[in-house]
Scaffold this active site. Sequence first.
Site, short mmCIF file in Angstrom:
data_model
loop_
_atom_site.label_atom_id
_atom_site.label_comp_id
_atom_site.label_asym_id
_atom_site.label_seq_id
_atom_site.Cartn_x
_atom_site.Cartn_y
_atom_site.Cartn_z
N ASP A 164 35.86 38.55 31.93
CA ASP A 164 36.48 38.24 33.22
C ASP A 164 37.38 39.39 33.70
OD1 ASP A 164 37.11 36.65 35.42
OD2 ASP A 164 37.46 34.86 34.21
N ASP A 219 34.49 32.65 42.69
CA ASP A 219 33.99 31.46 41.99
C ASP A 219 33.28 30.48 42.92
OD1 ASP A 219 35.24 32.64 39.91
OD2 ASP A 219 36.58 30.96 39.45
C1 GLA Z 1 37.61 33.10 36.61
C2 GLA Z 1 36.08 33.19 36.52
C3 GLA Z 1 35.52 31.80 36.32
C4 GLA Z 1 36.12 31.16 35.06
C5 GLA Z 1 37.63 31.17 35.15
C6 GLA Z 1 38.29 30.75 33.83
O1 GLA Z 1 38.02 32.43 37.75
O2 GLA Z 1 35.55 33.79 37.65
O3 GLA Z 1 34.12 31.82 36.24
O4 GLA Z 1 35.69 31.86 33.93
O5 GLA Z 1 38.14 32.45 35.46
O6 GLA Z 1 39.68 30.75 33.90
#
Ligand code: GLA
Length: 670
Positions: A164, A219
């Site tokens: 991430d 996301d």
């Molecule tokens: C970010 C990523 C997500 C998920 C969250 C976890 O937002 O883009 O896909 O992994 O972190 O905290």
Amino acid sequence: MDHRRWRTAAVAVLIAAGTLISPAQAQTARKDDGLALTPPMGFNNWNTTHCRNDFNEEMVKGIADIFVNKGLKDAGYEYVNIDDCWALPQRDAQGDLVPHPVRFPNGIKAVADYVHGKGLKFGIYTSAGTKTCNKDGGFPGGLNHEEQDAKLFASWGVDYLKYDNCNNQGVDAKLRYTKMRDALHATGRKIVFSLCEWGQNKPWEWAKDVGHLWRTTGDISDNWNSMVSIAKRNMELADFAGPGHWNDPDMLEVGNGGMTDLEYRSHFSLWSIMAAPLLIGADLRKVTPETFEILENREVIAVNQDKLGVQGKVIRNQGGNHVLVKPLSNGDKAVLLFNENDSAANMSVTATELGLTKAGGYQVRDLWAKTTTHTAGSISAALPPHGSAMFRVSAAQNWYLYPPAITTAADGQVLYPGALPIVQPGRSVTYTTSVSNTGRLPIALVQATLQVPQGWTAKATSSSFKAILPGEKTFKTTWQVTVPQDAASGRFPVKASFTFHSPHENNPVTRQYSTEALVPGAAPKGDLFVSDLKWLRSANGHGPVEVDTTNGEAKQGDGGPITIRGKVFTKGLGTHAPAHVEYYTGGSCSKVTATIGIQDNKVNPLSLVSYEVWADDRKVYDSGPVSGTDAAKSLEANVSGATVTRLVVLDGGNGKSYDHANWGDLKITC
Ligand code: GLA
């Protein structure tokens, strides 16, 4: 020191300082490891559990069991991956990450072993930063711990790492991700490397030899708007994907409950034709049989997993009616007809447009209906709002072995393209039913009927019967639908039925097509706040349209007071581009007024929109560009004669982020 030697020395210093990768290192760490030659398939818990307590060892094992018992493993799903929140907030005395003792009482290796025992693979998550992303503080990330963490993961038997982007301390992304690639490589274990930097640094331009997949967007959330906006961004990047390096528009939401099964079919079809990773994001211990049916559609999966490894491309987009085509390794073409809109659409594409060689006929496999037909060249579908149709088309010698492809539809007369079919009480409106034979062989004894709600009448005003409908011809019937004076308001079904005889079929074929009619309530009267009226329909770029507050975030009712350049409005609408809100005004209103502008606490350099007002099919107001620093604007629009008044907000052309567009003091005179 001559010039060349000086440069070599400088590069050596940079390499030693860890800011450059030496050419030799880059050579050994090149990512030609034969992994992810087709898009990864599997599961990740994030979309369903986030950091909730039900994310634990039991869940992971349960998913692995279901992969085996319900045929998902056989269908190609392989990776069982865990996301954020698997670790404790502190490293141990040796500096190692520590599995959360309540969620994973037996550690991570035990879970990985269990997953491996099922013949599956296991994936883990961390961040290319000092901490991971979750809002409760996260756990320590991999930045400056790349080798130690990679070794630990390898020792646990990890086969996949999602890396991430949170808390990255501003360190260059290329450097952060390359370091982890090299650390993974150094473990000697084959690990799929998934870059999750949300497309911020255009990884498609540099990460081909760094990771096997990279997120292209922020996301996903479990709603239609989020899914569609992500899909559209990902569509633009088709050229960058290929075996071992995929665009990742984020994990699937199929089965999480925020969309209908029809919408989830569109979601799954889009991800499949875009050669996106298929990571199930629902808790399979709790989903419906329909969810399994979608996720296990092997013919759709085969398109996604085709070894040619080409991401399907948009060959046409007419106002949200997208045609995507993906060439397949055996010469077939996969095609997706996708209707993004809230209104039904009749869509078609020709075999020539798909790039198929000229043939006497083409074989068409409908990957959702599971039927095989032939066509003379046109591939069409009548799609409901948010619907899609997915086909595999091949130039076929023996096309005549399959019945002709027949498309049936029914459409109500509308005020403008994409409008709802409105029928006022006591009035009539025209519906048209159609039967299109896109094959070469004729069909016979075609009969159309139209069924309307009780008390209404439907009268054919042209013939509803056709003895022979030859190939490449369409048979239309027009109907006069009359609604009684005392009809209740609401949305009512109008159903068309068709029967015909088709070659190769012994019994007559029956087809249904459902559409609807909207009976409006009384037209508004007086000087009114628009936010006190009930809209016919609304759509919004982020979360729902809000009444008398600004648009907050994704949830309903999470916006504060409408505030434009310091002035607060107690009445109005809070929208977010791209938005439209439609009101029935029944021809009895004259003008709309408002104060428009971007919400104060959402102002950002990216805030840029334009406002429009439409009277049926006529645009009667256009604000031009409105940015976050522009003064509030007064809007006045003449909507005389409009049956439907539409308020529209468009993104100003720089992406929809921060486009929280207010309509303060929004009034209508009727
Ligand atoms: C970010 C990523 C997500 C998920 C969250 C976890 O937002 O883009 O896909 O992994 O972190 O905290």
